[in-house]
Design a protein around this motif. Structure first.
Motif, mmCIF file in Angstrom:
data_model
loop_
_atom_site.group_PDB
_atom_site.id
_atom_site.type_symbol
_atom_site.label_atom_id
_atom_site.label_comp_id
_atom_site.label_asym_id
_atom_site.label_seq_id
_atom_site.Cartn_x
_atom_site.Cartn_y
_atom_site.Cartn_z
ATOM 1 N N ALA A 84 -8.138 0.531 4.727
ATOM 2 C CA ALA A 84 -7.798 0.181 3.351
ATOM 3 C C ALA A 84 -8.953 -0.632 2.747
ATOM 4 O O ALA A 84 -9.764 -1.175 3.484
ATOM 5 C CB ALA A 84 -6.499 -0.638 3.333
ATOM 6 N N GLN A 85 -9.042 -0.702 1.505
ATOM 7 C CA GLN A 85 -8.408 0.041 0.459
ATOM 8 C C GLN A 85 -9.298 1.203 0.060
ATOM 9 O O GLN A 85 -10.495 1.037 -0.081
ATOM 10 C CB GLN A 85 -8.179 -0.846 -0.753
ATOM 11 C CG GLN A 85 -7.236 -1.989 -0.443
ATOM 12 C CD GLN A 85 -6.323 -2.260 -1.627
ATOM 13 O OE1 GLN A 85 -5.559 -1.400 -2.038
ATOM 14 N NE2 GLN A 85 -6.433 -3.457 -2.160
ATOM 15 N N THR A 86 -8.686 2.336 -0.201
ATOM 16 C CA THR A 86 -9.405 3.568 -0.507
ATOM 17 C C THR A 86 -10.460 3.366 -1.575
ATOM 18 O O THR A 86 -11.611 3.777 -1.414
ATOM 19 C CB THR A 86 -8.412 4.654 -0.965
ATOM 20 O OG1 THR A 86 -7.473 4.875 0.078
ATOM 21 C CG2 THR A 86 -9.120 5.940 -1.339
ATOM 22 N N ALA A 116 0.809 -1.220 0.000
ATOM 23 C CA ALA A 116 0.000 0.000 0.000
ATOM 24 C C ALA A 116 0.842 1.270 0.000
ATOM 25 O O ALA A 116 1.942 1.312 0.551
ATOM 26 C CB ALA A 116 -0.928 0.003 1.209
ATOM 27 N N PRO A 168 -1.934 5.557 -6.780
ATOM 28 C CA PRO A 168 -2.569 5.584 -5.460
ATOM 29 C C PRO A 168 -2.698 6.975 -4.844
ATOM 30 O O PRO A 168 -3.732 7.292 -4.253
ATOM 31 C CB PRO A 168 -1.684 4.689 -4.595
ATOM 32 C CG PRO A 168 -0.822 3.943 -5.514
ATOM 33 C CD PRO A 168 -0.806 4.631 -6.826
ATOM 34 N N THR A 178 -4.314 2.688 -0.367
ATOM 35 C CA THR A 178 -4.629 1.661 -1.351
ATOM 36 C C THR A 178 -3.352 1.218 -2.045
ATOM 37 O O THR A 178 -2.316 1.879 -1.941
ATOM 38 C CB THR A 178 -5.669 2.178 -2.370
ATOM 39 O OG1 THR A 178 -6.168 1.073 -3.124
ATOM 40 C CG2 THR A 178 -5.087 3.242 -3.280
#
Length: 188
Positions: A111-113, A25, A151, A140
């Motif tokens: 997470a995840q965005t 990430a 990201p 993310t």
């Protein structure tokens, strides 16, 4: 002000900060440090910390990838919600956990965005919660090989659009870790 009656409290959601989810990430260590800061602050203020843990065909329950990162340690008294879908409310007992605690406002990290964070933001909002995203406490992985923006851009865009969310009787918003308050929103 949430649209949920008799739910004046705030909870901190820590979503899917699992070994296999955040291994690659963006800004992993800084995000985890910010989440750890928020967990400590919530605990010191008596604010519920709700942990959400994902499993599916690619993230097998009980595997090392499924476990929470070692930097974040859940207190045994804090609820753990297991999920199989992006939205932390879908097919889980999250709503019951929040109702038991009188929670009408969520502070979201994890997470995840572009998957579980966005799904949970919208899932909470449409269910009547005020939902605050902590802009420097979600991340993310890089999915640009599949056509996604890098990201940092995914995170920045999510922070931007969530900053201005509102609906009758409830509000969204984005703040950084240093500016998080667990007091209820006062949106009419």
């Amino acid at each position: 002000m949430t649209t949920l009656p008799d739910r004046p409290h705030t909870a901190l959601l820590v979503i899917d900060v699992q070994n296999g989810v955040v291994a690659g990430a963006h800004d992993r260590d800084a995000v985890i440090a910010n989440i750890d800061t928020l967990v400590a602050k919530a605990r010191a203020e008596g604010v519920p910390v709700i942990w959400v843990q994902h499993s599916d065909d690619h993230l097998a329950q009980g595997s090392d990838d499924w476990r929470y990162v070692p930097e974040l340690v859940r207190d045994e008294s804090e609820p753990l919600v297991h999920k199989n879908y992006g939205d932390s409310f879908e097919g889980t007992d999250l709503e019951a956990v929040l109702a038991e605690r009188g929670v009408g406002r969520l502070v979201v990290t994890g997470a995840q965005t572009d998957a579980c964070i966005r799904s949970t933001l919208h899932g909470g909002f449409v269910r009547g919660y005020d939902v605050t995203l902590v802009g420097d406490a979600h991340t993310t992985e890089d999915l640009s090989a599949y056509g996604a923006p890098p990201p940092a851009q995914v995170i920045a865009h999510t922070n931007l659009y969530w900053r201005h969310q509102s609906a009758p009787g409830r509000a969204g918003g984005t703040v950084d870790t240093a500016d998080v308050t667990f007091a209820p929103s006062l949106v009419a």
